[in-house]
Scaffold this active site. Sequence first.
Site, PDB file in Angstrom:
ATOM      1  N   HIS A 196       0.896  -1.247   0.307  1.00 33.07           N
ATOM      2  CA  HIS A 196      -0.257  -0.180  -0.448  1.00 33.07           C
ATOM      3  C   HIS A 196       0.950   1.559  -0.276  1.00 33.07           C
ATOM      4  O   HIS A 196       0.594   2.242  -0.385  1.00 33.07           O
ATOM      5  CB  HIS A 196      -1.351   0.022   1.071  1.00 33.07           C
ATOM      6  CG  HIS A 196      -1.784   1.902   1.625  1.00 33.07           C
ATOM      7  ND1 HIS A 196      -2.972   1.577   1.207  1.00 33.07           N
ATOM      8  CD2 HIS A 196      -1.111   2.644   1.724  1.00 33.07           C
ATOM      9  CE1 HIS A 196      -3.508   2.438   1.438  1.00 33.07           C
ATOM     10  NE2 HIS A 196      -2.687   2.981   1.818  1.00 33.07           N
ATOM     11  N   GLU A 197       1.072   0.802   0.838  1.00 35.82           N
ATOM     12  CA  GLU A 197       2.610   2.320   0.723  1.00 35.82           C
ATOM     13  C   GLU A 197       3.671   2.477  -0.101  1.00 35.82           C
ATOM     14  O   GLU A 197       4.261   4.086  -0.983  1.00 35.82           O
ATOM     15  CB  GLU A 197       3.532   2.249   2.415  1.00 35.82           C
ATOM     16  CG  GLU A 197       2.777   2.559   3.703  1.00 35.82           C
ATOM     17  CD  GLU A 197       2.233   3.175   3.407  1.00 35.82           C
ATOM     18  OE1 GLU A 197       2.238   4.795   2.894  1.00 35.82           O
ATOM     19  OE2 GLU A 197       1.000   3.230   4.249  1.00 35.82           O
TER      20      GLU A 197
ATOM     21  N   HIS B 270       1.762   4.366  -2.951  1.00 36.60           N
ATOM     22  CA  HIS B 270       1.968   5.783  -2.779  1.00 36.60           C
ATOM     23  C   HIS B 270       2.722   6.506  -3.428  1.00 36.60           C
ATOM     24  O   HIS B 270       2.285   7.187  -4.012  1.00 36.60           O
ATOM     25  CB  HIS B 270       1.961   5.895  -1.411  1.00 36.60           C
ATOM     26  CG  HIS B 270       0.134   6.082  -0.424  1.00 36.60           C
ATOM     27  ND1 HIS B 270      -0.879   6.991  -1.197  1.00 36.60           N
ATOM     28  CD2 HIS B 270      -0.242   5.975   0.934  1.00 36.60           C
ATOM     29  CE1 HIS B 270      -1.771   7.121  -0.358  1.00 36.60           C
ATOM     30  NE2 HIS B 270      -1.395   5.625   0.947  1.00 36.60           N
TER      31      HIS B 270
ATOM     32  N   GLU C  65      -6.511   6.880  -1.080  1.00 43.82           N
ATOM     33  CA  GLU C  65      -6.223   5.706  -0.045  1.00 43.82           C
ATOM     34  C   GLU C  65      -6.826   4.773  -1.025  1.00 43.82           C
ATOM     35  O   GLU C  65      -6.414   3.303  -1.203  1.00 43.82           O
ATOM     36  CB  GLU C  65      -7.326   5.900   1.246  1.00 43.82           C
ATOM     37  CG  GLU C  65      -6.018   7.070   2.422  1.00 43.82           C
ATOM     38  CD  GLU C  65      -4.597   6.987   2.373  1.00 43.82           C
ATOM     39  OE1 GLU C  65      -4.353   5.198   2.791  1.00 43.82           O
ATOM     40  OE2 GLU C  65      -3.562   7.404   2.243  1.00 43.82           O
TER      41      GLU C  65
END
Length: 291
Positions: free
Chosen positions: A144-145, A148, A224
């Site tokens: 997830h990071e 980003h 997100e």
Amino acid sequence: MKRIFLFLATNMAIMLVLSLSASLLGVNRFLTSNGLNLGMLLAFAALMGFGGSFISLLISKPIAKWSTGARVITQPSNSTEQWLLNTVAAQAQKAGIGMPEVAIYEGEPNAFATGATKNSSLVAVSTGLLQSMNQDEVEAVLAHEVAHIANGDMVTLTLIQGVVNTFVIFLARIVGYFVDSMLRKNDEESSGPGIGYMVTVIVCEIVFGILASIIVAWFSRQREFRADRGAATIMGREQPMIAALRRLGGIAEGELPKNMSAFGISGKGGAMALFSSHPPIEERIAALQSR
């Protein structure tokens, strides 16, 4: 750089349209006659609005390390640290970005990513997250990071903040001059802005700043959802990310410093949902399940 150029070009176009509209409506003449040059105000607003945002972006990594006490892993001291480095390296390669710095910090479950560019970034996880999640779930959080970073979210969020800051500064001063002019219309001896201008600017900056925060928070929530989908793409399946989100929904996640809250894995909603940087966990899970 393409992303930065597009946002700068968009902002310049908006400012140009705003300037032309003000001129056609006679606002420019009015403001100039009262001691305010609209062109200078636009330049000032852009400088202040974007200047702070870009400085914040450029120093985001050292500030993040300092504010969380994150320790960058240079030489792994145990199998967990080695696994973190190997996992992030594999994910970064799959996402097409440079290897981020990987760090661990003491705290309750959370994680974040930051950095000025895709190839000069930082991924950090808390000790609480490592202790409360299994390996698949931690891997999903790392993905997830990394998503980003691959999406350029730190840059776009900074630039959007710069755009709204510019509008807040610009519009607050225009309203301030109008109000001040109305209050002093029979006072021919006075020159320059008075107390009405200063008070109105302060009030407008607060009001417009609140509205701007809602816009920035809305964008943050959308990114997100994109990062969740990006994590599923990197891992090749949705289930680990769904499991990680469910785990986060069942534990008390750690709060990051205010300047880092928008870059964490989760955030708070509730009555202040409009100002939340993260969507509710249930909505994120539902979005992944319907992917």
